[in-house]
Design an enzyme around this catalytic site. Structure first.
Site, PDB file in Angstrom:
ATOM      1  N   LYS A  80      72.673 -45.947  95.486  1.00  0.00           N
ATOM      2  CA  LYS A  80      72.353 -45.354  96.803  1.00  0.00           C
ATOM      3  C   LYS A  80      71.042 -44.549  96.793  1.00  0.00           C
ATOM      4  O   LYS A  80      70.754 -44.063  95.779  1.00  0.00           O
ATOM      5  CB  LYS A  80      73.468 -44.188  96.843  1.00  0.00           C
ATOM      6  CG  LYS A  80      73.663 -43.527  98.329  1.00  0.00           C
ATOM      7  CD  LYS A  80      74.862 -42.596  98.174  1.00  0.00           C
ATOM      8  CE  LYS A  80      74.896 -41.943  99.476  1.00  0.00           C
ATOM      9  NZ  LYS A  80      76.270 -41.080  99.629  1.00  0.00           N
ATOM     10  N   SER A 155      79.187 -42.036 103.923  1.00  0.00           N
ATOM     11  CA  SER A 155      77.854 -42.110 103.922  1.00  0.00           C
ATOM     12  C   SER A 155      77.224 -43.175 103.101  1.00  0.00           C
ATOM     13  O   SER A 155      76.366 -43.553 103.287  1.00  0.00           O
ATOM     14  CB  SER A 155      77.078 -40.789 103.740  1.00  0.00           C
ATOM     15  OG  SER A 155      77.247 -40.647 102.318  1.00  0.00           O
ATOM     16  N   SER A 179      82.594 -39.892 101.037  1.00  0.00           N
ATOM     17  CA  SER A 179      81.394 -40.873 101.270  1.00  0.00           C
ATOM     18  C   SER A 179      81.734 -42.067 100.271  1.00  0.00           C
ATOM     19  O   SER A 179      80.787 -43.025 100.596  1.00  0.00           O
ATOM     20  CB  SER A 179      80.041 -40.260 101.129  1.00  0.00           C
ATOM     21  OG  SER A 179      79.648 -39.757 102.381  1.00  0.00           O
TER      22      SER A 179
HETATM   23  N1  GLN Z   1      81.411 -37.711 106.160  1.00  0.00           N
HETATM   24  C1  GLN Z   1      81.437 -36.275 105.632  1.00  0.00           C
HETATM   25  C2  GLN Z   1      80.007 -35.580 106.128  1.00  0.00           C
HETATM   26  O1  GLN Z   1      79.607 -36.250 107.091  1.00  0.00           O
HETATM   27  C3  GLN Z   1      81.134 -36.761 104.089  1.00  0.00           C
HETATM   28  C4  GLN Z   1      79.958 -37.129 103.674  1.00  0.00           C
HETATM   29  C5  GLN Z   1      79.806 -37.233 102.071  1.00  0.00           C
HETATM   30  O2  GLN Z   1      80.773 -37.266 101.409  1.00  0.00           O
HETATM   31  N2  GLN Z   1      78.529 -37.460 101.716  1.00  0.00           N
HETATM   32  O3  GLN Z   1      79.720 -34.705 105.533  1.00  0.00           O
END
Ligand code: GLN
Length: 487
Positions: A80, A155, A179
């Site tokens: 990532k 994400s 995410s």
């Molecule tokens: N969707 C969640 C957020 O927007 C989790 C994101 C994540 O786990 N990095 O914060």
């Protein structure tokens, strides 16, 4: 495309060992695949071709010398793009880091290099890992390999899409509120968030440090277990990393699960659940019964507060973590500021995207004097209650199951103007981060449009081996994992 790319890492490793293909050939085949399809998919921000081929060459030299290979040597992998790898651009999909080149390796990168795992590139994400659909990348959207008009989840959308489309065999993501698990579920693969502290966060660009955890994506549970083994372990450079030995997680995959108490989370089986997802989870329950597990109903009374708690704590932590991006030390600096204050404010105004700004403002507000007790402190107290819910639940069950998400992947753009609707996507995943427990998403079927459905499995802290065992047995009792996106 080379057919071997469709196979799990375990089979690719056998082919390398038997000299059916060289590591350089396998890496090259994966790079070719990326070049062929990634324009449609948008999974990669950049490629690290040289590093990948150099590593593959070392694998081939070892094979030629007849030496034993480290776990996952020669298997194509993506990082990532919020993880540092020397000499690569590490952008966090933000304009503010668009031209930032890593001067050091994250601990996970170093471990992968030591294990001779070729790192092929940096995968797209929501800016600073804030989002659930990968539409918040400052550069480009990622498309779901099962339907290019749909989101891959976020994400870690690029990490998930690249594995689901067989561009790479493995990837790493980071999971702060879901995410890894959410995009794994939307893309029909396995994604796993380890216990908080199991994997070093050194060299991961911080979003919310008390919640962030790096974990594996793969097309089988066994591959994910092996990748977790490679990246886990104590690291003096991360004070929150646990000083405990690393297990060989794949050793227990085939253990009998007769008598295993599988808890079904009541609160996640009712409201807002799509019919197809509900059916898939009911099928999973039947499957576990057939495998000899004992099904128990579990209630997590404070789960309904988890999104509220998360959006105070995660935003508070990110407002502090992102203070360092001020145009002085890292990345972008506004070209025309008249004084220092203007340099800070213009750099940040021009460098951050709208979702990141929204989070910084929310978090700064929650931490501000006069509001700290009402928001931040209260959220910390509530976090303890959510954690306590799990302590109680794990007295009655060995693992917990639920849908990973109440719905399957949605159309690009469907929720991008409605942050609240987007935040609700994470209702099933966030509480595991608040409690620091491990969780994974494993393919559990398809909806009426052919989009993948994920089953979430959660276990108590440091019970990764049990979690993989429960997931592997479910995976092998079904054939969902053998189905690949047709791209
Ligand atoms: N969707 C969640 C957020 O927007 C989790 C994101 C994540 O786990 N990095 O914060």
């Amino acid at each position: 495309m080379n057919e071997l790319l469709r196979k799990p890492a375990t089979e690719q490793a056998k082919a390398l060992k038997n000299k059916e293909i060289s590591a350089v050939e396998l890496t090259q085949a994966a790079l070719n695949r990326i070049k062929e399809i990634d324009e449609k998919l948008g999974a990669f921000n950049s490629l690290t071709e040289e590093t990948a081929l150099e590593t593959a060459k070392k694998v081939d030299e070892k094979i030629a010398r007849g030496e034993e290979l480290p776990l996952l040597a020669g298997i194509p992998l993506a990082l990532k793009d919020n993880m540092n790898l020397v000499g690569s651009k590490t952008t966090a999909s933000s304009k503010i880091l668009e031209n930032f080149v890593s001067p050091f390796n994250a601990t996970i990168s170093q471990k992968l290099l030591d294990n001779l795992v070729p790192i092929l590139g940096k995968a797209n994400l929501d800016e600073f890992a804030m989002g659930s659909s990968n539409e918040n990348s400052a550069f480009k959207k990622v498309h779901n390999p099962w339907d290019l008009n749909k989101v891959p989840g976020g994400s870690s959308g690029g990490s998930a899409a690249s594995v689901a489309s067989c561009e790479v065999t493995l990837s790493l993501g980071s999971d702060t509120g879901g995410s890894i698990r959410l995009p794994a579920s939307f893309c029909g693969i396995v994604g796993m968030k380890p216990t908080y502290g199991r994997v070093s966060r050194y060299g991961l660009i911080a979003f919310a440090s008390s919640l962030d955890q790096i974990g594996p994506f793969a097309r089988t549970v066994e591959d994910a277990a092996n990748l977790l083994e490679v990246i886990s372990g104590h690291d003096p450079k991360d004070s929150t990393s646990l000083n405990l030995p690393v297990e060989h997680y794949a050793a227990n995959l085939n253990n009998d699960i007769k008598g295993l108490r599988v808890g079904v989370i009541k609160e996640l089986m009712s409201e807002g659940l799509s019919e197809d997802v509900q059916k898939a989870v009911e099928n999973a329950i039947e499957c576990y019964k057939k495998l000899g597990a004992e099904i128990v109903e579990i209630s997590l009374p404070n789960l309904k507060h988890s999104i509220g708690i998360y959006y105070i704590l995660a935003t508070a932590e990110c407002s502090s973590n992102l203070a360092r991006f001020d145009g002085v030390r890292y990345g972008y600096r506004t070209p025309d500021a008249k004084n220092l204050l203007e340099m800070y404010t213009k750099t940040r105004a021009e460098g951050f995207g709208p979702e990141v700004k929204r989070r910084i403002m929310l978090g700064t507000y929650a931490l501000s004097s006069g509001y700290y007790d009402a928001y931040y402190k209260k959220a910390q107290q509530m976090r303890a209650l959510v954690t306590q819910d799990f302590v109680e639940a794990f007295k009655k069950a060995d693992v917990l199951i639920s849908p990973t998400c109440p719905n399957t992947a949605f159309e690009l753009g469907a929720k991008s103007n409605d942050p609240l609707a987007m935040y609700l996507t994470d209702i099933a995943t966030i509480s595991a981060n608040l409690a620091g427990i491990p969780g994974l998403s494993v393919p559990a079927g398809f909806d009426r449009d052919g989009m993948p459905i994920g089953l979430q499995i959660l276990a108590p802290q440091l019970q990764e081996a049990k979690l993989f065992n429960a997931a592997h047995k479910f995976e092998r009792a079904n054939d969902y994992y053998t189905k690949l996106a047709n791209i």
